[in-house]
Design a protein around this motif. Structure first.
Motif, short mmCIF file in Angstrom:
data_model
loop_
_atom_site.label_atom_id
_atom_site.label_comp_id
_atom_site.label_asym_id
_atom_site.label_seq_id
_atom_site.Cartn_x
_atom_site.Cartn_y
_atom_site.Cartn_z
N LEU A 160 0.77 -1.18 0.15
CA LEU A 160 -0.05 0.11 -0.10
C LEU A 160 0.80 1.41 0.01
N TYR A 161 0.69 2.15 -0.98
CA TYR A 161 1.28 3.26 -1.01
C TYR A 161 0.47 4.44 -0.82
N ALA A 162 0.89 5.39 0.07
CA ALA A 162 0.05 6.56 0.29
C ALA A 162 0.66 7.66 -0.09
N LEU A 163 -0.07 8.38 -0.74
CA LEU A 163 0.35 9.93 -1.09
C LEU A 163 -0.13 11.07 -0.21
N VAL A 164 0.75 11.88 0.41
CA VAL A 164 0.06 12.70 1.57
C VAL A 164 0.78 14.13 1.10
N GLY A 165 -0.15 14.90 1.18
CA GLY A 165 0.02 16.34 0.96
C GLY A 165 0.17 17.21 2.19
N GLU A 166 0.53 18.36 2.15
CA GLU A 166 0.42 19.36 3.15
C GLU A 166 -0.66 20.50 2.93
N ALA A 167 -1.50 20.81 3.63
CA ALA A 167 -2.64 21.72 3.76
C ALA A 167 -2.69 22.56 4.93
N ASN A 168 -2.40 23.77 4.90
CA ASN A 168 -2.39 24.66 5.89
C ASN A 168 -1.80 24.10 7.41
N GLY A 169 -0.43 23.42 7.20
CA GLY A 169 0.39 22.94 8.21
C GLY A 169 -0.17 21.59 8.55
N GLN A 170 -0.94 20.97 8.00
CA GLN A 170 -1.43 19.63 8.33
C GLN A 170 -1.28 18.66 7.30
N ALA A 171 -1.14 17.41 7.69
CA ALA A 171 -1.12 16.29 6.60
C ALA A 171 -2.45 16.10 6.08
N LEU A 172 -2.61 15.84 4.61
CA LEU A 172 -3.53 15.63 4.10
C LEU A 172 -3.49 14.29 2.91
N VAL A 173 -4.28 13.44 2.95
CA VAL A 173 -4.17 12.06 2.42
C VAL A 173 -4.90 12.50 0.99
N MET A 174 -3.89 12.23 -0.09
CA MET A 174 -4.32 12.58 -1.31
C MET A 174 -4.75 11.58 -2.42
N GLY A 175 -4.18 10.17 -1.87
CA GLY A 175 -4.77 9.17 -2.72
C GLY A 175 -3.74 8.00 -2.45
N PHE A 176 -4.18 6.66 -2.92
CA PHE A 176 -3.37 5.51 -2.68
C PHE A 176 -3.20 4.75 -3.88
N VAL A 177 -2.19 3.55 -3.71
CA VAL A 177 -1.76 2.88 -4.47
C VAL A 177 -1.59 1.59 -3.98
N CYS A 178 -2.48 0.36 -4.26
CA CYS A 178 -2.39 -0.67 -4.21
C CYS A 178 -1.60 -1.74 -5.01
N THR A 179 -0.51 -2.44 -4.77
CA THR A 179 0.02 -3.15 -5.95
C THR A 179 0.78 -4.57 -5.43
N VAL A 180 0.88 -5.47 -6.26
CA VAL A 180 1.55 -6.68 -5.75
C VAL A 180 2.24 -7.49 -7.07
N MET A 181 3.07 -7.89 -6.96
CA MET A 181 4.08 -8.58 -7.99
C MET A 181 3.22 -10.05 -7.94
N THR A 182 2.52 -10.46 -8.90
CA THR A 182 1.57 -11.47 -8.99
C THR A 182 2.41 -12.97 -9.22
N ASP A 183 3.10 -13.14 -10.26
CA ASP A 183 3.82 -14.31 -10.37
C ASP A 183 5.23 -14.43 -10.58
N GLY A 184 5.93 -13.40 -10.38
CA GLY A 184 7.54 -13.30 -10.53
C GLY A 184 7.85 -12.88 -12.16
N SER A 185 6.75 -12.58 -12.97
CA SER A 185 7.15 -12.45 -14.43
C SER A 185 7.50 -11.00 -14.85
N ALA A 186 7.19 -10.11 -13.73
CA ALA A 186 6.97 -8.74 -14.06
C ALA A 186 8.60 -8.17 -14.68
#
Length: 320
Positions: A160-186
Motif C-alpha cells: 500500500l502506497y499513500a500519497l500525502v500532501g500538506e494543507a494549512n500545516g496539516q497532513a492531507l491524504v491525497m490518494g493510494f496505490v495498492c500493488t502486488v507482484m503476481t507471479d514473478g514475471s514482471a
C-alpha cells in the motif's frame, strides 16, 4: 467484575490410599457481586444502525453525550465491531477481496474517488485512486507531496502506497496505490513505471508541488526524481529523504568497517565550490609532502604522489 478480598479458600484433598478420589471445597466469606451484562442494549444497536454512515468515533461521542457522563457497561470497541458488521454490505461486495475493492471504488468513481488509469504490465497488479475532495480543493495549492509505503497489508500480500500532501500545516491524504507482484514475471522496473504513471496523474492535478519526500525506497525515489521522470513529473521539486531514514543510513555507513571510496577533491570542487580541492580523507592529514598520494585521490594515480605537484600548486594559490 471488580476484585476484592473475599476471604475465600480453595481446599483440595487427595488421599494416598485412593489417589483417584479428589475432594474440592470452595468457600467465600464475602460474596462477589453478580456478573454485569456488557452487551450493547437494543436501543443503542438501533442508534448505531441509524448512524451507520457516520464514523464509529462520531457514534461513540453521541452515545457518551446522551448518557450525560454516566458510565456505560459496553465499550467503544464493541460499538466499532457492530458498526463494521452493519456496514459490510457497503464494502464486502465479493468474497475475493481484490475484486470487492475494485467494485467499491467503481461505485464511488467521480463522487468520492478518482480512479487512476495505470498501464497493466505482465506480472503486476495495480489499484490506484485519488480522494476527490482533497485533490479538488487543495491540489492547486499543494506545495509538498510525500509518498510512503507499507507491505503485507492484507492476505493477498498487496503493498500500500499513500500519497500525502500538506494543507494549512496539516497532513492531507491525497490518494493510494495498492500493488502486488503476481507471479514473478514482471519486467525490471515495472513498479517504478507504475508509480511514475500515478505521479503524472497527480502532477496534472497538483501542478505547484515544490518538495517531494520519500523514505529510502529506490522505486519511490526514481519515480519522483530520476533523470527520466524529474523533467516530466515534478521538474521544479526538491526531493528529500525522511529524517529517520537519513539518520539510520548515516549510522549504518559510519558503523561499517570499509575502506574509503575513490575520491577526487578536484571533481567535488567543480560541483561544490566551497570544498577545498586540495583536501581528501586520509591524504592531507599533516604535512602535504609526506601524506599526499595520487593513488588516494584518483583511480589512475599509479605513481607515488601522482598529482602532488598540481594539488600543491592549488593549495599555494588558495592560501594566497
Amino acid at each position: 467484575m471488580p476484585r476484592h478480598r473475599c476471604k475465600g479458600w480453595l481446599h483440595i484433598t487427595i488421599q494416598n490410599t485412593i489417589p483417584a478420589l479428589v475432594r474440592i471445597r470452595l468457600n467465600h466469606d464475602i460474596p462477589h457481586p453478580h456478573y454485569t451484562d456488557i452487551s450493547i442494549p437494543e436501543h443503542v444497536q438501533n442508534l448505531i444502525y441509524e448512524c451507520r454512515r457516520q464514523t464509529p468515533g462520531q457514534i461513540w461521542d453521541r452515545i457518551l453525550a446522551e448518557n450525560e457522563g454516566r458510565t456505560v457497561e459496553y465499550t467503544e470497541r464493541q460499538v466499532y465491531a457492530l458498526w463494521q458488521h452493519i456496514n459490510e454490505e457497503v464494502w464486502w461486495l465479493d468474497d475475493d477481496q481484490v475484486k470487492s475493492a475494485r467494485m467499491v471504488l467503481e461505485a464511488a468513481q467521480g463522487k468520492e474517488v478518482e480512479l487512476i488509469d495505470v498501464t497493466m504490465e505482465k506480472g503486476i497488479d495495480v489499484i490506484a485512486f485519488a480522494l476527490k475532495d482533497s485533490v479538488d480543493e487543495f491540489g492547486g495549492e499543494m506545495a509538498e507531496l510525500a509518498m510512503d509505503s507499507t507491505w503485507k497489508t492484507n492476505a493477498a500480500q498487496y503493498e500500500l502506497y499513500a500519497l500525502v500532501g500538506e494543507a494549512n500545516g496539516q497532513a492531507l491524504v491525497m490518494g493510494f496505490v495498492c500493488t502486488v507482484m503476481t507471479d514473478g514475471s514482471a519486467a525490471k522496473g515495472a513498479k517504478e513505471r507504475m508509480l511514475t504513471e500515478t505521479l503524472r496523474w497527480f502532477k496534472k492535478h497538483c501542478p505547484n508541488v515544490r518538495f517531494t519526500l520519500t523514505d529510502k525506497d529506490w522505486s519511490e525515489i526514481n519515480a519522483l526524481c530520476s533523470p527520466y521522470t524529474l523533467r516530466t513529473v515534478f521538474p521544479n521539486a526538491k526531493h528529500q529523504i525522511c529524517y529517520w531514514h537519513a539518520i539510520k543510513y548515516i549510522e549504518e555507513r559510519l558503523a561499517e568497517n570499509k575502506p574509503l571510496a575513490a575520491y577526487d577533491p578536484r571533481k567535488a570542487h567543480t560541483v561544490f565550490k566551497f570544498i577545498d580541492p586540495t583536501w581528501a580523507p586520509g591524504v592531507t592529514r599533516g604535512d602535504i609532502k609526506e601524506y599526499l598520494d595520487g593513488r588516494d585521490v584518483e583511480l589512475d594515480g599509479n605513481e607515488q604522489g601522482g598529482i602532488r605537484k598540481r594539488l600543491t600548486a592549488q593549495r599555494e594559490v588558495s592560501n594566497v
